[in-house]
Design a protein around this motif. Structure first.
Motif, PDB file in Angstrom:
ATOM      1  N   GLU A 135       0.782  -1.227   0.000  1.00  0.00           N
ATOM      2  CA  GLU A 135       0.000   0.000   0.000  1.00  0.00           C
ATOM      3  C   GLU A 135       0.818   1.284   0.000  1.00  0.00           C
ATOM      4  N   HIS A 136       2.081   1.199   0.376  1.00  0.00           N
ATOM      5  CA  HIS A 136       2.867   2.417   0.536  1.00  0.00           C
ATOM      6  C   HIS A 136       4.111   2.422  -0.349  1.00  0.00           C
ATOM      7  N   SER A 137       4.031   1.762  -1.473  1.00  0.00           N
ATOM      8  CA  SER A 137       5.155   1.697  -2.402  1.00  0.00           C
ATOM      9  C   SER A 137       4.656   1.789  -3.835  1.00  0.00           C
ATOM     10  N   ARG A 138       5.534   2.256  -4.696  1.00  0.00           N
ATOM     11  CA  ARG A 138       5.250   2.306  -6.134  1.00  0.00           C
ATOM     12  C   ARG A 138       5.972   1.128  -6.777  1.00  0.00           C
ATOM     13  N   TRP A 139       5.270   0.393  -7.612  1.00  0.00           N
ATOM     14  CA  TRP A 139       5.839  -0.760  -8.304  1.00  0.00           C
ATOM     15  C   TRP A 139       6.015  -0.421  -9.776  1.00  0.00           C
ATOM     16  N   GLN A 140       7.194  -0.741 -10.296  1.00  0.00           N
ATOM     17  CA  GLN A 140       7.460  -0.598 -11.724  1.00  0.00           C
ATOM     18  C   GLN A 140       8.174  -1.866 -12.181  1.00  0.00           C
ATOM     19  N   ILE A 141       7.868  -2.279 -13.367  1.00  0.00           N
ATOM     20  CA  ILE A 141       8.583  -3.440 -13.891  1.00  0.00           C
ATOM     21  C   ILE A 141       9.967  -2.969 -14.324  1.00  0.00           C
ATOM     22  N   GLY A 142      10.971  -3.717 -13.947  1.00  0.00           N
ATOM     23  CA  GLY A 142      12.345  -3.413 -14.354  1.00  0.00           C
ATOM     24  C   GLY A 142      12.661  -4.231 -15.591  1.00  0.00           C
ATOM     25  N   SER A 143      13.674  -5.039 -15.505  1.00  0.00           N
ATOM     26  CA  SER A 143      14.042  -5.884 -16.640  1.00  0.00           C
ATOM     27  C   SER A 143      13.175  -7.140 -16.648  1.00  0.00           C
ATOM     28  N   VAL A 144      12.938  -7.654 -17.859  1.00  0.00           N
ATOM     29  CA  VAL A 144      12.185  -8.894 -18.023  1.00  0.00           C
ATOM     30  C   VAL A 144      12.902  -9.745 -19.050  1.00  0.00           C
ATOM     31  N   GLY A 145      13.264 -10.939 -18.651  1.00  0.00           N
ATOM     32  CA  GLY A 145      13.877 -11.891 -19.564  1.00  0.00           C
ATOM     33  C   GLY A 145      13.047 -13.160 -19.597  1.00  0.00           C
ATOM     34  N   LYS A 146      13.584 -14.169 -20.234  1.00  0.00           N
ATOM     35  CA  LYS A 146      12.857 -15.436 -20.360  1.00  0.00           C
ATOM     36  C   LYS A 146      12.609 -16.077 -18.995  1.00  0.00           C
ATOM     37  N   ASP A 147      13.636 -16.110 -18.144  1.00  0.00           N
ATOM     38  CA  ASP A 147      13.532 -16.795 -16.858  1.00  0.00           C
ATOM     39  C   ASP A 147      13.818 -15.910 -15.657  1.00  0.00           C
ATOM     40  N   ARG A 148      14.045 -14.621 -15.883  1.00  0.00           N
ATOM     41  CA  ARG A 148      14.357 -13.683 -14.795  1.00  0.00           C
ATOM     42  C   ARG A 148      13.660 -12.359 -15.051  1.00  0.00           C
ATOM     43  N   ALA A 149      13.316 -11.709 -13.959  1.00  0.00           N
ATOM     44  CA  ALA A 149      12.717 -10.380 -14.068  1.00  0.00           C
ATOM     45  C   ALA A 149      13.005  -9.626 -12.778  1.00  0.00           C
ATOM     46  N   GLU A 150      12.796  -8.329 -12.828  1.00  0.00           N
ATOM     47  CA  GLU A 150      12.933  -7.494 -11.643  1.00  0.00           C
ATOM     48  C   GLU A 150      11.740  -6.563 -11.563  1.00  0.00           C
ATOM     49  N   ILE A 151      11.260  -6.389 -10.341  1.00  0.00           N
ATOM     50  CA  ILE A 151      10.231  -5.395 -10.058  1.00  0.00           C
ATOM     51  C   ILE A 151      10.893  -4.343  -9.179  1.00  0.00           C
ATOM     52  N   LEU A 152      10.793  -3.093  -9.578  1.00  0.00           N
ATOM     53  CA  LEU A 152      11.364  -2.004  -8.797  1.00  0.00           C
ATOM     54  C   LEU A 152      10.291  -1.504  -7.835  1.00  0.00           C
ATOM     55  N   VAL A 153      10.530  -1.724  -6.541  1.00  0.00           N
ATOM     56  CA  VAL A 153       9.566  -1.352  -5.504  1.00  0.00           C
ATOM     57  C   VAL A 153      10.161  -0.176  -4.733  1.00  0.00           C
ATOM     58  N   THR A 154       9.517   0.974  -4.841  1.00  0.00           N
ATOM     59  CA  THR A 154      10.001   2.187  -4.177  1.00  0.00           C
ATOM     60  C   THR A 154       9.018   2.582  -3.089  1.00  0.00           C
ATOM     61  N   ARG A 155       9.464   2.481  -1.857  1.00  0.00           N
ATOM     62  CA  ARG A 155       8.647   2.897  -0.720  1.00  0.00           C
ATOM     63  C   ARG A 155       8.507   4.409  -0.755  1.00  0.00           C
ATOM     64  N   HIS A 156       7.327   4.908  -0.414  1.00  0.00           N
ATOM     65  CA  HIS A 156       7.108   6.361  -0.388  1.00  0.00           C
ATOM     66  C   HIS A 156       8.150   7.007   0.513  1.00  0.00           C
ATOM     67  N   GLY A 157       8.829   8.014  -0.025  1.00  0.00           N
ATOM     68  CA  GLY A 157       9.857   8.723   0.717  1.00  0.00           C
ATOM     69  C   GLY A 157      11.253   8.161   0.525  1.00  0.00           C
ATOM     70  N   ALA A 158      11.383   7.014  -0.108  1.00  0.00           N
ATOM     71  CA  ALA A 158      12.699   6.402  -0.338  1.00  0.00           C
ATOM     72  C   ALA A 158      13.354   7.033  -1.565  1.00  0.00           C
ATOM     73  N   ASP A 159      14.676   7.060  -1.544  1.00  0.00           N
ATOM     74  CA  ASP A 159      15.421   7.616  -2.670  1.00  0.00           C
ATOM     75  C   ASP A 159      15.577   6.618  -3.808  1.00  0.00           C
ATOM     76  N   ARG A 160      15.769   5.371  -3.432  1.00  0.00           N
ATOM     77  CA  ARG A 160      16.031   4.334  -4.451  1.00  0.00           C
ATOM     78  C   ARG A 160      15.089   3.149  -4.252  1.00  0.00           C
ATOM     79  N   PRO A 161      14.763   2.475  -5.343  1.00  0.00           N
ATOM     80  CA  PRO A 161      13.888   1.305  -5.222  1.00  0.00           C
ATOM     81  C   PRO A 161      14.679   0.063  -4.811  1.00  0.00           C
ATOM     82  N   ALA A 162      13.957  -0.886  -4.270  1.00  0.00           N
ATOM     83  CA  ALA A 162      14.500  -2.230  -4.086  1.00  0.00           C
ATOM     84  C   ALA A 162      14.164  -2.996  -5.359  1.00  0.00           C
ATOM     85  N   ALA A 163      15.118  -3.723  -5.882  1.00  0.00           N
ATOM     86  CA  ALA A 163      14.892  -4.502  -7.101  1.00  0.00           C
ATOM     87  C   ALA A 163      14.525  -5.928  -6.689  1.00  0.00           C
ATOM     88  N   LEU A 164      13.233  -6.209  -6.661  1.00  0.00           N
ATOM     89  CA  LEU A 164      12.732  -7.522  -6.267  1.00  0.00           C
ATOM     90  C   LEU A 164      12.999  -8.497  -7.406  1.00  0.00           C
TER      91      LEU A 164
END
Length: 184
Positions: A135-164
């Motif tokens: 509820e308190h983060s913005r989600w963006q799709i990062g890289s997407v490959g055949k067997d790997r992907a990353e979701i960039l999750v940025t908590r409100h107020g954070a400078d950088r996202p966590a790459a899930l």
């Protein structure tokens, strides 16, 4: 007609080289809805404390790391305990079942959502609030490959996202919890 047959392919080639190409965006990848749904389902399972669903949503590497670390911690705690005196670091519910369960018993417990899984995830969730991701983060799709992907999750107020980190395993997407949040 022969001239047209020779000119048309050449004209198409020239035009295709001259027109700007639109780079495919990761959001356009057909796997994105499944990737996002799996990540969301992990956090919803954490919020609901659905222990079997949490474990099932994890990558094989994350599941194996959690089982190995938990088995080691239980074995070490059992060695330190004297007979009839349960180890302080291990919750009583675990000791009552088996003072030193092996990796297979620990894995089975996590799959079933038993007392070891409950104790593990309850401790984990004392330090991590899934509501922040949901509820308190913005989600963006990062890289997407055949067997790997990353979701960039940025908590409100954070400078950088966590790459899930997400991994395609056994026909579905899994969350790399260990791969994302633990240093190598």
């Amino acid at each position: 007609m022969r001239v047209l047959c020779r000119v048309a392919p050449a004209a198409f080639l020239v035009l295709s080289l001259c027109l700007p190409a639109r780079a495919a965006s990761p959001e356009d990848h057909p796997a994105v809805p499944a990737i996002l749904a799996r990540a969301e389902s992990l956090f919803l399972s954490m919020k609901a404390r659905d222990y079997p669903a949490i474990f099932a949503a994890l990558s094989a590497r994350s599941r194996e790391a959690i089982v190995a670390e938990t088995s080691s911690a239980l074995a070490a705690a059992a060695k330190q305990a004297s007979p009839g005196n349960p180890p302080a670091a291990v919750p009583p519910s675990v000791v009552a079942r088996d003072p030193s369960p092996g990796p297979e018993a620990v894995r089975s417990d996590f799959v079933a959502g038993g007392p070891i899984a409950r104790d593990y995830w309850d401790a984990y969730l004392r330090h991590f609030d899934p509501e922040m991701a949901l509820e308190h983060s913005r989600w963006q799709i990062g890289s997407v490959g055949k067997d790997r992907a990353e979701i960039l999750v940025t908590r409100h107020g954070a400078d950088r996202p966590a790459a899930l980190k997400m991994f395609r395993e056994d026909g579905g997407w899994k969350v790399g919890l260990v791969e994302t949040f633990r240093s190598r």
